[in-house]
Design an enzyme around this catalytic site. Structure first.
Site: not given
Length: 425
Positions: A165, A261, A275, A304-305, A325, A337, A339, A360, A365
């Site tokens: 470090e 999906h 949802c 849950g994304r 949300t 999000d 994902r 979509t 996406k």
């Protein structure tokens, strides 16, 4: 925003025997490590590292090297808050003095990286700290240990690095932070990247999937081929429901109707009205069936994304208390999000897709898949099914996440019967 260098430059510098700076996430250690390949260690390089770092020099190694050299964990039960896998310390048995000098430590580092070395070539304890990297590297654990091993391997070298470090030159009681690290990198002509950059590069340029099985699946929308994949480093299984010929003697992989999906247990299986996931899955299968050619790719691990089922249920609690949300996720310290579509993109390429019409309502996406070389020629909207339980959720997706959801302001309870989008085709 602090300027960063390319992963390609960092890999080239590692291959050339130079050091690079790698920064981790600000929510983790929020530190920059000086990293070079262990097999390229020189007394000058080690002396430079000692001068500008904490001096606690470690040598990350892949698991196979640790096993070959008999490098056991430093403590049986790892209590390090980041799970850093320290092993017993070592020195080279021959060719060194006390083991602490820059020359001695460079010798030990090179020996650790030597594919012909054996356990008896080292004495224990010593002045160099080997670390065991997780198999899969930064894709399994986003730490400096794994980053060092990944960079060495990507440079065509033995999977062994050297890390420490970097200390702040402004306050030697603290570690250097991002802006100071950039100045340091420029002063010493060092490439500087983040672990996040390395993760993104590997996801985009390496194959991380394996096709496992294929079976016929009759559904109320007709028959699909279910093709199962595993994500090698994430231990997650995904399924592609395929209708018709995607690529082959009579098809070129172009203009394929595709739905990617995200898994939603509550919506897809339990029929939750919080949802629109279940209805979207149903509509996508019906539309692909009607088309006669296409793919519904069911991505596991996107619950849950991307935050996971338990966190999603916690977010539901916050939503019941008034949060939307997006803010519910943020209040839990989680991204709105999380994902990643890299694995999905690799599956589509494996199935022969070259260009697609993407089913979509989420423009993000499209961006997530476009970055992996897939050509999206059209975004095809999915029908929106509104009810009193999901209208606020849908409005938040429209207003805060940019989803293309028309007609929500004219909401009235929508009634849809099973099979509305085609029934058995």
């Amino acid at each position: 925003m602090t300027r960063l260098d390319s992963v390609e430059r960092a890999v080239a510098d590692i291959a050339a025997g130079k050091a690079v700076i790698v920064i981790d996430d600000e929510d983790r250690e929020n530190e920059g490590d000086l990293i070079f390949a262990a097999e390229k260690a020189t007394p000058e390089m080690v002396a430079f590292m000692v001068r500008y770092t904490s001096g606690y020099l470690c040598v990350p190694l892949d698991g196979a090297i640790c096993d070959r050299l008999g490098l056991l964990p430093m403590y049986a039960v790892n209590q390090d808050k980041h799970g850093t896998a320290y092993t017993v310390t070592v020195d080279a048995r021959n060719g060194v003095g006390t083991g602490i000098s820059a020359s001695d430590r460079a010798t030990t580092m090179r020996l650790l990286a030597d594919p012909t070395s054996i356990a008896e070539d080292f004495t224990r304890p010593g002045h160099v700290v080997p670390l065991r990297a997780k198999d899969g590297g930064v894709l399994r654990r986003p730490g400096h240990t794994e980053a060092a091993v990944d960079l060495a391997r990507m440079a065509g070298l033995q999977p062994a690095g050297a890390i420490c470090e970097i200390v702040s030159q402004k306050d030697e009681g603290s570690m250097a932070q991002t802006d100071e690290l950039r100045v340091f990198a420029d002063e010493h002509d060092l490439a500087m990247i983040t672990i996040a950059d390395l993760i993104e590069w590997r996801r985009k340029h390496e194959k991380h999937i394996e096709r496992i099985a294929e079976a016929r699946i009759p559904t109320r929308h007709g028959e699909f081929r279910a093709i199962g994949y595993t994500s090698i480093y994430e231990e997650v299984e995904h399924v592609a429901l395929v209708r018709g010929e995607i690529a082959g003697p009579n098809s070129d992989g172009d203009d394929v109707l595709v739905r990617v999906h995200s898994e939603c247990l509550t919506g897809d299986v339990f029929g939750s009205r919080r949802c629109d996931c279940g209805p979207q899955l149903d509509a996508a299968m019906a539309m692909v069936a009607r088309e006669g050619r296409g793919i519904v790719l069911y991505m596991r691990g996107h619950e849950g994304r991307g935050i996971g089922l338990m966190h999603k249920l916690q977010a539901y609690q916050l939503q019941d208390a008034g949060e939307d949300t997006v803010d519910a996720n943020l209040k839990l310290g989680l991204p709105a999000d999380a994902r990643d579509y890299g694995i999905g993109a690799q599956i589509l390429v494996d199935l022969g897709v070259r260009s697609m019409r993407l089913l979509t309502n989420n423009p993000a996406k499209r961006v997530g898949l476009d970055g992996y070389g897939l050509h999206i020629i059209e975004r095809v909207p999915l029908p929106v099914r509104t009810n009193a339980e999901n209208i606020r959720y849908l409005m938040t997706k429209r207003d805060k996440m940019g989803h293309d959801l028309a007609g929500l302001d004219d909401f009235h309870e929508s009634v849809h019967l099973p099979g509305e989008f085609g029934g058995a085709l």
